[in-house]
Design a protein around this motif. Structure first.
Motif, PDB file in Angstrom:
ATOM      1  N   HIS A 251       1.017  -1.215  -0.005  1.00  0.00           N
ATOM      2  CA  HIS A 251      -0.047   0.183  -0.521  1.00  0.00           C
ATOM      3  C   HIS A 251       0.635   1.115  -0.162  1.00  0.00           C
ATOM      4  O   HIS A 251       0.442   2.741  -0.485  1.00  0.00           O
ATOM      5  N   LYS A 255       5.342   5.255  -1.776  1.00  0.00           N
ATOM      6  CA  LYS A 255       5.366   6.495  -0.309  1.00  0.00           C
ATOM      7  C   LYS A 255       6.779   6.984   0.025  1.00  0.00           C
ATOM      8  O   LYS A 255       7.104   7.982   0.016  1.00  0.00           O
ATOM      9  N   HIS A 284       0.283   9.421  -3.760  1.00  0.00           N
ATOM     10  CA  HIS A 284       1.459   7.532  -3.215  1.00  0.00           C
ATOM     11  C   HIS A 284       0.577   6.385  -3.556  1.00  0.00           C
ATOM     12  O   HIS A 284       1.055   5.547  -4.109  1.00  0.00           O
ATOM     13  N   THR A 311      -5.835   6.343   1.400  1.00  0.00           N
ATOM     14  CA  THR A 311      -5.704   7.340   2.272  1.00  0.00           C
ATOM     15  C   THR A 311      -6.904   8.165   1.722  1.00  0.00           C
ATOM     16  O   THR A 311      -7.687   8.656   2.773  1.00  0.00           O
TER      17      THR A 311
END
Ligand SMILES: [Fe+2]
Ligand SMILES: [Fe+2]
Length: 390
Positions: A251, A255, A284, A311
């Motif tokens: 996930h 990032k 991201h 997010t």
């Protein structure tokens, strides 16, 4: 026939050795059959040690012990011995049975084994000693000449009986294959499946190392925390544990990349939304989904969407997307923030309600900082309220 007064009835103990890699329903069925048909009072599972020569042992001995402990926790007549697992070397069965003989001097001991092992049994290390220490209970094997096998073993001096059951059709290697491909296998009991998914067992370890190489140590710790939390929530809400584990692992894969790199990924993935392209925080997730597909070969759209929208959420988000969203916000390593415990509690009963709570909390915070709230998240809030009557 009742026992006469003063008669000592010895306990019948079965020792069930094997790789248990991983333990599955077939193993539990064998142990239960041994209790009932083999009239055993207890069964002790004895997972073997890791050895370079053992072949296809994929999970470490301590993990196999732990899985067996989880699977046998509810049956008081089952227990697990880490005798061989902790030895750090292959332990001959005669040596293990000598240990159990000393440990339980009054018991009748039986070693439970598959019929495929019978032919070689007379040639096992210290076979004569072994035959004097315990009897044997063998599981039949389809197509094997059981009479011939039994005769051979009895001639060698072993006391052997057969368990009246069909050969279990469950195979550890088929389970391993499914897990390696991030599929949820059949015949793998829930507690073992959750342990495997949360620990990332039976996957190519190189993949986890590649994810780790993409990020800071802190981010990787967070990633593993999201996997633990994601698998727990997936189990709680009946979702795919393997998909949750995969989405969690990847996930935040983008990032820690420079913003320029994220933009390149976005470009490669055909992402043109100005809003998404406006900041690394926004980008991201979607960039991570492109990376997951391109560099990690992920093709499952649900997994890719869970990575992309972890997010901000989105209207019509799937249960898996919600699971990863909430796991990201509530993983065990998260620094405490206002509302964290309430979101954690809510997530156990309802994923949509937990996502909504989390977004509302973020909105409150962002607005208090005189910053604009992201329109995609606003849309998610509106959709959640309308769709789930929240
Ligand atoms: Fe993230
Ligand atoms: Fe994250």
């Amino acid at each position: 026939m009742g026992k006469s007064p003063g008669e000592v009835v010895s306990i019948r103990t079965g020792i069930y050795g094997g790789a248990f890699d991983p333990p599955h329903e077939g193993h539990l069925l064998v142990a239960r059959t041994a209790l009932v048909s083999g009239r055993l009072d207890r069964v002790i599972f004895l997972p073997c040690a890791d050895t370079p020569n053992f072949g296809k042992v994929f999970a470490a001995a301590h993990d196999r012990v732990r899985m067996l402990e989880l699977l046998t926790a509810d049956e008081p007549r089952f227990s697990v011995s880490s005798l061989e697992a902790e030895a750090g070397r292959p332990v001959p069965t005669a040596e293990s049975m000598a240990f159990f003989r000393r440990e339980y001097p009054e018991d009748q001991l039986f070693f439970i084994l598959g019929a495929d092992k019978l032919e070689k049994l007379p040639r096992w290390t210290d076979a004569r000693k072994l035959f004097s220490l315990c009897g044997f209970m063998a599981l039949p094997r389809d197509g094997a000449d059981m009479q011939k096998l039994t005769d051979g073993v009895r001639r060698a001096g072993a006391d052997i009986t057969f368990l009246p059951m069909r050969e279990a059709s469950v195979s550890s290697s088929r389970i391993q294959e499914a897990l390696a491909a991030f599929r949820d296998p059949e015949h793998l009991p829930g507690p073992a499946a959750a342990y495997i998914a949360a620990e990332g067992l039976y996957h190519d370890h190189a993949m986890e190392e590649r994810v780790q190489a993409l990020m800071t140590e802190k981010r990787f710790r967070h990633t593993l925390g999201v996997r633990t939390q994601g698998v727990m929530l997936a189990q709680r809400h009946g979702l795919s544990l393997q998909k949750a584990a995969l989405a969690a692992l990847l996930h935040d894969s983008a990032k820690c990349l420079p913003f320029d790199e994220m933009k390149k990924l976005a470009h490669a993935g055909g992402i043109t939304d100005e809003n998404l392209l406006s900041s690394p925080e926004m980008l991201h997730g979607p960039a991570g989904a492109v990376l997951a597909k391109r560099d990690f070969g992920v093709t499952d759209p649900d997994v890719l969407n869970a990575i992309a929208y972890h997010t901000m959420g989105r209207a019509c988000m799937s249960p898996l997307e919600m699971c990863i969203f909430v796991a990201d916000a509530t993983e065990p390593g998260r620094r405490d923030y206002p509302g964290l415990e309430t979101i954690r509690e809510k997530s156990l009963e309802s994923l949509p309600a937990a996502v909504l709570l989390s977004l509302e909390r973020t909105k409150e915070y962002v607005l208090s900082q005189n910053k604009p709230f992201n329109p995609l998240s606003e849309k998610t809030i509106v959709w959640l309220r309308a769709s789930y009557n929240l």
